[in-house]
Design a protein around this motif. Structure first.
Motif, short mmCIF file in Angstrom:
data_model
loop_
_atom_site.label_atom_id
_atom_site.label_comp_id
_atom_site.label_asym_id
_atom_site.label_seq_id
_atom_site.Cartn_x
_atom_site.Cartn_y
_atom_site.Cartn_z
N LEU A 78 12.05 -0.50 7.69
CA LEU A 78 11.33 0.75 7.41
C LEU A 78 9.91 0.64 7.95
O LEU A 78 9.19 -0.33 7.67
CB LEU A 78 11.30 1.03 5.90
N HIS A 79 9.50 1.66 8.74
CA HIS A 79 8.11 1.78 9.20
C HIS A 79 7.58 0.52 9.87
O HIS A 79 6.44 0.10 9.63
CB HIS A 79 7.20 2.17 8.04
N GLY A 80 8.44 -0.14 10.67
CA GLY A 80 7.94 -1.27 11.46
C GLY A 80 8.05 -2.62 10.78
O GLY A 80 7.63 -3.63 11.34
N ASN A 118 0.87 8.84 11.59
CA ASN A 118 -0.08 8.63 10.50
C ASN A 118 0.58 9.06 9.20
O ASN A 118 1.19 10.12 9.13
CB ASN A 118 -1.37 9.41 10.73
N HIS A 119 0.42 8.23 8.17
CA HIS A 119 1.14 8.45 6.91
C HIS A 119 0.20 8.95 5.80
O HIS A 119 0.35 8.56 4.63
CB HIS A 119 1.82 7.14 6.51
N SER A 120 -0.75 9.83 6.14
CA SER A 120 -1.62 10.40 5.10
C SER A 120 -0.82 11.33 4.20
O SER A 120 0.07 12.04 4.66
CB SER A 120 -2.74 11.22 5.74
N TYR A 121 -1.17 11.30 2.92
CA TYR A 121 -0.60 12.25 1.97
C TYR A 121 -1.67 13.31 1.72
O TYR A 121 -2.79 13.00 1.33
CB TYR A 121 -0.31 11.57 0.64
N PHE A 122 -1.30 14.58 1.92
CA PHE A 122 -2.26 15.67 1.76
C PHE A 122 -2.12 16.30 0.37
O PHE A 122 -1.03 16.40 -0.17
CB PHE A 122 -2.06 16.72 2.85
N LEU A 164 8.88 15.93 12.84
CA LEU A 164 7.92 15.84 11.74
C LEU A 164 8.66 15.47 10.46
O LEU A 164 9.51 16.24 10.00
CB LEU A 164 7.21 17.19 11.54
N VAL A 165 8.36 14.29 9.92
CA VAL A 165 8.97 13.90 8.64
C VAL A 165 8.11 14.48 7.51
O VAL A 165 6.89 14.35 7.53
CB VAL A 165 9.08 12.36 8.51
N VAL A 166 8.78 15.13 6.58
CA VAL A 166 8.09 15.68 5.41
C VAL A 166 8.57 14.88 4.20
O VAL A 166 9.76 14.83 3.91
CB VAL A 166 8.43 17.18 5.23
N LEU A 202 3.00 14.32 5.99
CA LEU A 202 3.51 15.10 7.13
C LEU A 202 3.37 14.18 8.33
O LEU A 202 2.29 14.02 8.88
CB LEU A 202 2.67 16.38 7.30
N GLU A 203 4.48 13.53 8.69
CA GLU A 203 4.44 12.44 9.67
C GLU A 203 5.03 12.89 11.00
O GLU A 203 6.25 12.91 11.16
CB GLU A 203 5.23 11.25 9.13
N ALA A 204 4.15 13.27 11.92
CA ALA A 204 4.62 13.67 13.26
C ALA A 204 4.99 12.41 14.02
O ALA A 204 4.26 11.41 14.00
CB ALA A 204 3.51 14.43 13.98
N GLY A 222 9.80 5.20 10.52
CA GLY A 222 11.11 5.60 10.00
C GLY A 222 12.02 4.41 9.78
O GLY A 222 11.58 3.26 9.77
N ARG A 223 13.30 4.71 9.62
CA ARG A 223 14.27 3.65 9.26
C ARG A 223 15.16 3.29 10.45
O ARG A 223 15.62 4.17 11.16
CB ARG A 223 15.16 4.14 8.11
N ILE A 224 15.41 1.99 10.60
CA ILE A 224 16.32 1.51 11.64
C ILE A 224 17.46 0.76 10.97
O ILE A 224 17.23 -0.23 10.25
CB ILE A 224 15.58 0.66 12.70
N ASP A 230 0.77 -1.24 0.00
CA ASP A 230 0.00 0.00 0.00
C ASP A 230 0.80 1.29 0.00
O ASP A 230 0.25 2.35 -0.15
CB ASP A 230 -0.87 0.00 1.25
N ALA A 231 2.12 1.24 0.22
CA ALA A 231 2.97 2.45 0.31
C ALA A 231 2.55 3.36 1.48
O ALA A 231 2.81 4.55 1.46
CB ALA A 231 3.01 3.23 -1.00
N TYR A 232 1.88 2.75 2.47
CA TYR A 232 1.57 3.42 3.75
C TYR A 232 0.56 4.57 3.66
O TYR A 232 0.39 5.30 4.61
CB TYR A 232 2.86 3.93 4.42
N PHE A 233 -0.11 4.72 2.51
CA PHE A 233 -1.11 5.79 2.38
C PHE A 233 -2.07 5.78 3.55
O PHE A 233 -2.80 4.79 3.75
CB PHE A 233 -1.93 5.59 1.11
C1 BGC Z 1 9.76 7.90 4.10
C2 BGC Z 1 10.19 7.68 2.68
C3 BGC Z 1 9.55 6.40 2.16
C4 BGC Z 1 8.06 6.52 2.31
C5 BGC Z 1 7.38 5.23 1.91
C6 BGC Z 1 8.28 8.01 4.13
O1 BGC Z 1 7.86 8.18 5.44
O2 BGC Z 1 10.34 9.07 4.66
O3 BGC Z 1 11.60 7.61 2.59
O4 BGC Z 1 9.92 6.17 0.83
O5 BGC Z 1 7.71 6.81 3.63
O6 BGC Z 1 6.05 5.45 1.65
#
Ligand code: BGC
Length: 336
Positions: free
Chosen positions: A95-97, A170-174, A274-276, A302-304, A70-72, A58-61
């Motif tokens: 990435l993201h869990g 939350n990974h919503s795209y605005f 906040l990740v942008v 905009l990921e707080a 984030g990344r570990i 889903d690309a986290y939408f």
């Molecule tokens: C990351 C991106 C990654 C994306 C995946 C974002 O939160 O910062 O590097 O590609 O998530 O959807």
């Protein structure tokens, strides 16, 4: 306040609206925001095909992301002298869990009309060891649609009997108003520093002062940064940075403001970072909820979240529940 539930085999969908003109739909998959609309116009983007939205690709939408957003590096969570091997899902990186992260778990939903508004409550018990993370965690993600103002608040709660760590976002795209891309929107972020990154977009403990297209303290058109040749030449390929929010006295202060000629969204949070991310690697041609096909910069996430590697902030345990909030408030520009 109105709501309806669409029962689906993969994950139920909940549609809610308030008299303020705000409408939102949510999925049990990843306790996600599928779409937000305000005054009849789309404010977010996500894959139109719900089966794809609910799939692990889903690309986290709109999803709840964790246990640690984030990344570990090397998927090694190193805290208190111990190393926990997490699931890798981007080369050696987690990435993201990881692929069995929170974003791919089906939550249970319930709905409550309270003094605070319409509450859509999602719960999920993440077992000990899930995706490599220690401790069993009872997670609650609550979305609250205010009765009067066009506000959607997200509250995160985590309870664990053993010590563990969370950084949920939350990974919503605005994309306010259904434009083809967000280049013409402007973005303000209350941050004088960004996290320094290593190769592979891995966060470090160091920070660097913002300058040029990363200085969003007075607002900038997204295209200025997302298309800045210096950023485009990097692996980030546009905005993909973790901003460290400046401390302020007021309890409720904007962390970010996204606006264009017609609409505005203010983001409030108690998180410190906040990740942008300006959708720099889209699935070209995928049909979106706002009617467009996905292209580069179709939306902006905009990921707080908690400050990367700040495990004391992320800690929860027997006497220490995890609690954070993010609030999105929408408005129309005058004369519109
Ligand atoms: C990351 C991106 C990654 C994306 C995946 C974002 O939160 O910062 O590097 O590609 O998530 O959807």
């Amino acid at each position: 306040m109105r709501y309806s539930i669409v029962e689906r085999e993969d994950a139920n969908l909940i549609r809610a609206s308030s008299d303020s003109g705000l409408e939102a739909s949510f999925s049990e998959m990843g306790a996600a925001i599928v779409e937000i609309r305000y005054a009849g116009a789309p404010m977010t983007i996500a894959p139109k095909d719900l089966a794809f939205f609910n799939s692990p690709k889903d690309a986290y939408f709109g999803k709840t992301v964790g246990r640690i957003a984030g990344r570990i590096e090397n998927s090694s969570l190193v805290v208190d002298g111990k190393t926990y091997q997490l699931e890798a899902n981007e080369g050696l990186t987690s990435l993201h869990g990881g692929k069995n992260g929170i974003s791919n778990r089906r939550f249970k939903s319930s709905i409550k009309d309270s003094d605070r508004g319409l509450e859509i409550i999602f719960i999920y018990d993440s077992p000990d060891g899930e995706a490599g993370y220690p401790g069993e965690v009872a997670l609650t993600v609550t979305y609250i649609l205010d009765k009067k103002i066009p506000s959607l608040r997200v509250e995160y709660k985590g309870v664990s009997t053993t010590k563990t760590w969370l950084s949920l976002t939350n990974h919503s795209y605005f994309n306010l108003g259904g434009n083809n891309h967000v280049g013409e929107s402007s973005l303000y972020v209350r941050a004088s520093n960004v996290v320094e990154m290593k190769n592979g977009l891995i966060p470090t403990k160091n920070s660097i002062p913002v300058n040029g297209s990363l200085d969003l303290r007075h607002g900038k058109f997204i295209k200025e940064g997302a298309m800045d040749p210096k950023l485009v030449a990097t692996r980030a390929h546009g905005y993909d940075h973790c901003f460290l929010l400046d401390e302020v006295e007021e309890e409720k202060k904007h962390a970010a403001v996204l606006s264009n000629a017609s609409y505005c969204m203010e983001l409030f949070t108690d998180y410190k970072a906040l990740v942008v991310y300006s959708d720099n690697y889209p699935t070209e041609g995928m049909l979106l909820t706002n009617g467009h096909k996905e292209i580069i910069h179709s939306g902006i996430a905009l990921e707080a979240e908690n400050r990367p590697l700040d495990y004391s902030e992320m800690e929860l345990g027997p006497d220490k529940p995890y609690r954070h909030y993010i609030e999105y408030v929408f408005s129309k520009k005058k004369g519109r």
